[in-house]
Each structure stands twice: as structure tokens, then as C-alpha cells.
Design a protein around this motif. Structure first.
Motif, PDB file in Angstrom:
ATOM      1  N   VAL A 140      -2.705   8.556  -9.797  1.00  0.00           N
ATOM      2  CA  VAL A 140      -3.020   7.341  -9.042  1.00  0.00           C
ATOM      3  C   VAL A 140      -4.268   6.679  -9.602  1.00  0.00           C
ATOM      4  N   ARG A 141      -5.288   7.470  -9.896  1.00  0.00           N
ATOM      5  CA  ARG A 141      -6.530   6.892 -10.408  1.00  0.00           C
ATOM      6  C   ARG A 141      -6.343   6.233 -11.768  1.00  0.00           C
ATOM      7  N   GLU A 142      -5.460   6.793 -12.589  1.00  0.00           N
ATOM      8  CA  GLU A 142      -5.301   6.297 -13.955  1.00  0.00           C
ATOM      9  C   GLU A 142      -4.213   5.234 -14.089  1.00  0.00           C
ATOM     10  N   SER A 143      -3.488   4.955 -13.007  1.00  0.00           N
ATOM     11  CA  SER A 143      -2.393   3.991 -13.075  1.00  0.00           C
ATOM     12  C   SER A 143      -2.921   2.562 -13.150  1.00  0.00           C
ATOM     13  N   ASP A 144      -2.432   1.795 -14.104  1.00  0.00           N
ATOM     14  CA  ASP A 144      -2.788   0.382 -14.207  1.00  0.00           C
ATOM     15  C   ASP A 144      -2.131  -0.446 -13.109  1.00  0.00           C
ATOM     16  N   ALA A 145      -1.146   0.129 -12.445  1.00  0.00           N
ATOM     17  CA  ALA A 145      -0.406  -0.609 -11.404  1.00  0.00           C
ATOM     18  C   ALA A 145      -1.018  -0.454 -10.026  1.00  0.00           C
ATOM     19  N   LEU A 146      -2.059   0.379  -9.893  1.00  0.00           N
ATOM     20  CA  LEU A 146      -2.600   0.691  -8.581  1.00  0.00           C
ATOM     21  C   LEU A 146      -4.115   0.520  -8.521  1.00  0.00           C
ATOM     22  N   MET A 147      -4.612   0.160  -7.339  1.00  0.00           N
ATOM     23  CA  MET A 147      -6.043   0.127  -7.057  1.00  0.00           C
ATOM     24  C   MET A 147      -6.301   1.173  -5.973  1.00  0.00           C
ATOM     25  N   PRO A 148      -6.908   2.322  -6.329  1.00  0.00           N
ATOM     26  CA  PRO A 148      -6.963   3.457  -5.405  1.00  0.00           C
ATOM     27  C   PRO A 148      -8.270   3.580  -4.619  1.00  0.00           C
ATOM     28  N   ALA A 149      -8.181   4.348  -3.540  1.00  0.00           N
ATOM     29  CA  ALA A 149      -9.345   4.791  -2.775  1.00  0.00           C
ATOM     30  C   ALA A 149      -8.982   6.111  -2.115  1.00  0.00           C
ATOM     31  N   LEU A 150      -9.921   7.059  -2.128  1.00  0.00           N
ATOM     32  CA  LEU A 150      -9.720   8.362  -1.509  1.00  0.00           C
ATOM     33  C   LEU A 150     -10.584   8.409  -0.249  1.00  0.00           C
ATOM     34  N   LEU A 151      -9.951   8.518   0.913  1.00  0.00           N
ATOM     35  CA  LEU A 151     -10.658   8.418   2.185  1.00  0.00           C
ATOM     36  C   LEU A 151     -10.763   9.782   2.868  1.00  0.00           C
ATOM     37  N   PRO A 152     -11.954  10.146   3.375  1.00  0.00           N
ATOM     38  CA  PRO A 152     -12.134  11.437   4.050  1.00  0.00           C
ATOM     39  C   PRO A 152     -11.736  11.399   5.509  1.00  0.00           C
ATOM     40  N   ALA A 153     -10.533  10.945   5.787  1.00  0.00           N
ATOM     41  CA  ALA A 153      -9.997  10.926   7.148  1.00  0.00           C
ATOM     42  C   ALA A 153      -9.004  12.066   7.286  1.00  0.00           C
ATOM     43  N   GLY A 154      -9.131  12.815   8.379  1.00  0.00           N
ATOM     44  CA  GLY A 154      -8.255  13.958   8.549  1.00  0.00           C
ATOM     45  C   GLY A 154      -8.416  14.933   7.398  1.00  0.00           C
ATOM     46  N   ASP A 155      -7.317  15.327   6.792  1.00  0.00           N
ATOM     47  CA  ASP A 155      -7.350  16.228   5.638  1.00  0.00           C
ATOM     48  C   ASP A 155      -7.254  15.446   4.332  1.00  0.00           C
ATOM     49  N   GLY A 156      -7.741  14.217   4.362  1.00  0.00           N
ATOM     50  CA  GLY A 156      -7.770  13.398   3.148  1.00  0.00           C
ATOM     51  C   GLY A 156      -6.599  12.460   3.054  1.00  0.00           C
ATOM     52  N   LEU A 157      -6.899  11.161   2.907  1.00  0.00           N
ATOM     53  CA  LEU A 157      -5.872  10.149   2.691  1.00  0.00           C
ATOM     54  C   LEU A 157      -6.117   9.493   1.334  1.00  0.00           C
TER      55      LEU A 157
ATOM     56  N   LEU B 156       0.819  -1.211   0.000  1.00  0.00           N
ATOM     57  CA  LEU B 156       0.000   0.000   0.000  1.00  0.00           C
ATOM     58  C   LEU B 156       0.849   1.257   0.000  1.00  0.00           C
ATOM     59  N   VAL B 157       0.389   2.264  -0.735  1.00  0.00           N
ATOM     60  CA  VAL B 157       0.967   3.596  -0.644  1.00  0.00           C
ATOM     61  C   VAL B 157      -0.137   4.531  -0.179  1.00  0.00           C
ATOM     62  N   VAL B 158       0.206   5.430   0.757  1.00  0.00           N
ATOM     63  CA  VAL B 158      -0.775   6.338   1.345  1.00  0.00           C
ATOM     64  C   VAL B 158      -0.195   7.746   1.355  1.00  0.00           C
ATOM     65  N   PHE B 159      -0.988   8.705   0.871  1.00  0.00           N
ATOM     66  CA  PHE B 159      -0.588  10.111   0.851  1.00  0.00           C
ATOM     67  C   PHE B 159      -1.514  10.898   1.777  1.00  0.00           C
ATOM     68  N   ALA B 160      -0.935  11.693   2.658  1.00  0.00           N
ATOM     69  CA  ALA B 160      -1.711  12.493   3.606  1.00  0.00           C
ATOM     70  C   ALA B 160      -1.931  13.899   3.064  1.00  0.00           C
ATOM     71  N   GLY B 161      -3.022  14.533   3.541  1.00  0.00           N
ATOM     72  CA  GLY B 161      -3.256  15.945   3.248  1.00  0.00           C
ATOM     73  C   GLY B 161      -3.687  16.256   1.845  1.00  0.00           C
ATOM     74  N   VAL B 162      -4.289  15.292   1.138  1.00  0.00           N
ATOM     75  CA  VAL B 162      -4.601  15.523  -0.273  1.00  0.00           C
ATOM     76  C   VAL B 162      -5.804  16.446  -0.480  1.00  0.00           C
ATOM     77  N   PHE B 163      -6.569  16.738   0.572  1.00  0.00           N
ATOM     78  CA  PHE B 163      -7.669  17.705   0.425  1.00  0.00           C
ATOM     79  C   PHE B 163      -7.166  19.146   0.500  1.00  0.00           C
ATOM     80  N   ALA B 164      -5.997  19.337   1.105  1.00  0.00           N
ATOM     81  CA  ALA B 164      -5.409  20.674   1.237  1.00  0.00           C
ATOM     82  C   ALA B 164      -6.406  21.664   1.823  1.00  0.00           C
ATOM     83  N   GLY B 165      -7.068  21.248   2.899  1.00  0.00           N
ATOM     84  CA  GLY B 165      -8.016  22.132   3.553  1.00  0.00           C
ATOM     85  C   GLY B 165      -9.200  22.505   2.685  1.00  0.00           C
ATOM     86  N   GLY B 166      -9.549  21.655   1.731  1.00  0.00           N
ATOM     87  CA  GLY B 166     -10.678  21.903   0.840  1.00  0.00           C
ATOM     88  C   GLY B 166     -10.300  22.557  -0.465  1.00  0.00           C
ATOM     89  N   ARG B 167      -9.054  22.961  -0.618  1.00  0.00           N
ATOM     90  CA  ARG B 167      -8.658  23.672  -1.836  1.00  0.00           C
ATOM     91  C   ARG B 167      -8.554  22.752  -3.039  1.00  0.00           C
TER      92      ARG B 167
END
Length: 258
Positions: A235-252, A203-214
Motif C-alpha cells: 500500500v505504501r509503495e503503490s502509485d495508485a494509492l495515498m495511504p495513512a496508518l491509523l492507531p484506532a482499535g487494532d490498527g486501520l 477509500l480502501v480500509v484494512f482492519a487489524g493490521v497491528f495484529a496485537g502489536g506483532r
């Protein structure tokens, strides 16, 4: 639970229901506008209470070693101007580490140890967290926080330096999870390194992707937000990944390596 009322600061109704609906930027939208009609009021009316409840749901006992260590690390974050992951995001990291049976994890952006404590809690008892930060002082804070939380010294490897200098030295396919919470302008480069570092199913996880709603906001945005939008598309378009965008904190933004 009957009668349970989580304590949250209530927002006046006009602030929760007025204003135009938020739309995802062109090229990123995943829900059609007509499918949202009639849902906006219900979503906005309940989301603050639901979000606050979810954020506090898995928090450890404040008097436990983990709770005290987290509080200490969070205080160091405030003093140093570092924004740690929220309790809900920390819960999610712990769950993801446990779900994939993580034995080897890379953390890009140590901070003061808040996210590292959550990751270590979810990892296997013999797992090792490799955490990288450009600021040696933060690594020392994290080391103290891990020790206070009860983790043995050999459970974490602390590497000072710029992540893009350190990551190429790590083993190809040798990691179960990569967590990124550092320079947002470098997230795309971290993604490329993560694809190399992760085993299949990792798994790869990126924090803060909502950027405070921006990230979903309209109008001109800073370069950091534009880079986050590029990351979301990649990430969404990569054939190598199965993504999910989670509304935890400022977005994971999470993705499994195929």
C-alpha cells in the motif's frame, strides 16, 4: 474540559516505560530512531489514557437504538468467537464513509454487524452497503442488528460466500469505500480487487493490521503477520494509492484511490 478524568485501568509505571523501544520492521520504518529520542517516555506514559479516551469518544448513547443494536451485535460476536471492530475504529469508519459521501460500500467480513452499523451511519441516506461473509449465520445476525439500529431493509445487500469468489462479480469502479476485515492471509488479494472496485478518490480500509502489536514486533512471526507486513509495504509503495496508518482499535490501514 477542566477536571475531566476518563476512567481507565492504570498500568504500573514500570510496565509503561521499561523495555526496548518498539521499532518498525526493516523496510517499513518511517521515523528515524534519532527523531524519536526523548519522546518514548512521554508517548508511553500518556498513550493508554489517550487511547482509552479516543476509543470511547464517539460511542452512541447506550440506550439509543444504535447503542442497543451495537451492544447486541457485540454480544453475538463474543458468543461466536468473532472479534468486532473497536468503538474507536467504528468511529473512524463512520467518519470515512461520511467524508467521501459514500453511497456504495463493500464490506469484506460482515461479522455480526458491528462495523456495518458504523458504516451505514456515515453513508448517504440512500447508500447501500454490500456485505460479504462466508458464514450465513453471521449475515443473519447483521441483518437483525441493522434492523434494530433503524436501517431500512434496502440499505444493505447480504451476500454469503467466499470473498474472492464474490468480489469479481461486483462492478468495476462502482464503489466509494471497501472495508476489509476478514482473512488476513487474503488481504493482498482484497487489495487487488479493491483497486478495481473503487472509483477515483474512493477509500480502501484494512482492519487489524497491528495484529496485537506483532506487526511491529521482533523475532519470528506467524504467516498472518508476515502477510500484513507485505500489505503495508504494498500500500505504501503503490502509485495508485495515498495511504495513512491509523492507531484506532487494532490498527486501520487506509488509502485513497488516486
Amino acid at each position: 474540559m477542566t477536571g475531566f478524568r476518563p476512567h481507565v485501568r492504570r498500568t504500573p509505571a514500570r510496565d509503561r516505560t521499561s523495555g526496548p523501544p518498539v521499532r518498525f520492521p526493516p523496510g517499513l520504518a518511517t521515523v528515524k530512531a534519532r527523531e524519536r529520542r526523548g519522546q518514548e517516555k512521554a508517548i508511553t506514559g500518556n498513550r493508554l489514557t489517550s487511547w482509552a479516551f479516543a476509543e470511547a469518544y464517539g460511542s452512541p448513547d447506550a440506550e439509543s437504538p444504535e447503542g442497543q443494536a451495537l451492544r447486541w451485535a457485540q454480544e453475538r460476536s463474543v458468543e461466536g468467537g468473532v472479534r468486532p471492530v473497536s468503538p474507536g475504529a467504528g468511529d473512524t469508519l463512520r467518519l470515512l464513509a461520511a467524508a467521501c459521501g459514500a453511497r456504495a460500500v463493500v464490506e469484506i467480513g460482515t461479522g455480526t454487524g458491528v462495523s456495518g452499523i458504523h458504516l451505514l451511519q456515515g453513508m448517504r441516506p440512500d447508500g447501500v452497503l454490500t456485505t460479504v461473509d462466508i458464514e450465513p449465520e453471521r449475515l443473519q445476525f447483521a441483518r437483525q442488528a441493522f434492523r434494530a439500529a433503524g436501517f431500512a431493509a434496502n440499505r444493505a445487500r447480504f451476500i454469503p460466500g467466499h470473498a474472492l469468489d464474490v468480489l469479481p462479480r461486483l462492478t468495476d469502479g462502482g464503489y466509494d469505500l471497501v472495508f476489509c476485515d476478514a482473512d488476513r492471509l487474503e488481504y493482498l488479494a482484497y487489495l487487488a480487487e479493491s483497486l478495481r472496485l473503487l472509483r477515483p478518490g474512493g477509500l480502501v480500509v484494512f482492519a487489524g493490521v497491528f495484529a496485537g502489536g506483532r506487526t511491529v514486533g521482533s523475532g519470528p512471526q506467524p504467516t498472518e503477520v508476515l502477510k500484513l507486513r507485505e500489505l503495508l509495504r504494498a500500500v505504501r509503495e503503490s502509485d495508485a494509492l495515498m495511504p495513512a496508518l491509523l492507531p484506532a482499535g487494532d490498527g486501520l490501514l487506509c488509502a485513497a484511490r488516486r
